[in-house]
Design a protein around this motif. Structure first.
Motif, PDB file in Angstrom:
ATOM      1  N   VAL A 116      40.755  43.014  41.363  1.00  0.00           N
ATOM      2  CA  VAL A 116      39.859  41.856  41.413  1.00  0.00           C
ATOM      3  C   VAL A 116      39.873  41.101  40.082  1.00  0.00           C
ATOM      4  CG1 VAL A 116      37.406  41.217  41.499  1.00  0.00           C
ATOM      5  CG2 VAL A 116      38.379  42.688  43.278  1.00  0.00           C
ATOM      6  N   LEU A 119      42.972  39.124  40.034  1.00  0.00           N
ATOM      7  CA  LEU A 119      42.886  38.006  40.973  1.00  0.00           C
ATOM      8  C   LEU A 119      42.048  36.876  40.398  1.00  0.00           C
ATOM      9  CD1 LEU A 119      42.640  39.940  44.320  1.00  0.00           C
ATOM     10  CD2 LEU A 119      44.201  38.031  43.872  1.00  0.00           C
ATOM     11  N   ARG A 120      40.964  37.210  39.740  1.00  0.00           N
ATOM     12  CA  ARG A 120      40.110  36.169  39.149  1.00  0.00           C
ATOM     13  C   ARG A 120      40.886  35.374  38.081  1.00  0.00           C
ATOM     14  NH1 ARG A 120      35.160  35.666  40.627  1.00  0.00           N
ATOM     15  NH2 ARG A 120      34.146  37.253  41.894  1.00  0.00           N
ATOM     16  N   THR A 141      40.092  37.989  47.039  1.00  0.00           N
ATOM     17  CA  THR A 141      39.144  38.543  46.070  1.00  0.00           C
ATOM     18  C   THR A 141      37.835  38.924  46.751  1.00  0.00           C
ATOM     19  OG1 THR A 141      40.135  37.217  44.310  1.00  0.00           O
ATOM     20  CG2 THR A 141      37.916  38.075  43.908  1.00  0.00           C
TER      21      THR A 141
END
Length: 160
Positions: A116, A119-120, A141
């Motif tokens: 995550v 991904l951010r 996400t």
């Protein structure tokens, strides 16, 4: 040789392609560690976590397919070959052999948390370059955060 012509300008296509390829590696790796843990989990919560791991594996595989197809649509061949995943995958993985249910839960929480975070970063990177890819990454996400929350709740209360 580019078989598929992209509607994106080349610099934006490169940014989106890098984000998609890195995400593909993370998702395929998540599906592999999820299955490895699924086969080797032991402990009093074996059955419920065993089944919950299949949800993560299915989600990761579904998203991996969508990510790879987005890459193809941009004229960038996705690379999901085993040697590519093995060389590029850096999320936490399970130890060899049987793994206690509490350890499996923490492993999945950590792996999903790291995925995550990455991904951010990719969401930020693709914001200007390709909002369509960004939107795809936002959806992934959200799904991975939900799975992380569900696994994190498994180890409460913690012995801290």
């Amino acid at each position: 040789m580019t078989v598929v012509k992209s509607t994106l300008p080349e610099p934006a296509r490169r940014v989106a392609g890098d984000a998609l390829q890195s995400t593909l590696v993370d998702l395929l790796g998540l599906s592999l560690i999820g299955k490895q843990a699924h086969w080797n989990i032991v402990g009093p919560r074996f059955r419920s976590i065993h089944l919950q791991l299949d949800e993560v594996v299915s989600l990761a595989r579904t998203h991996a397919d969508t990510v790879a197809e987005r890459s193809s649509a941009l004229g960038l061949p996705p690379d999901g070959r085993p040697e590519t995943i093995a060389a590029a995958y850096t999320l936490p993985g399970p130890k060899e052999g049987w793994v206690r249910d509490t350890e499996v839960v923490q492993l999945i929480v950590d792996a999903l948390g790291t995925a995550v975070e990455r991904l951010r970063e990719r969401i930020d990177t693709t914001a200007e370059a390709d909002p369509v890819t960004q939107d795809l990454l936002i959806g992934i996400t959200s799904d991975l955060e939900k799975q992380r929350w569900m696994f994190d709740a498994e180890n409460w209360p913690r012995d801290e």
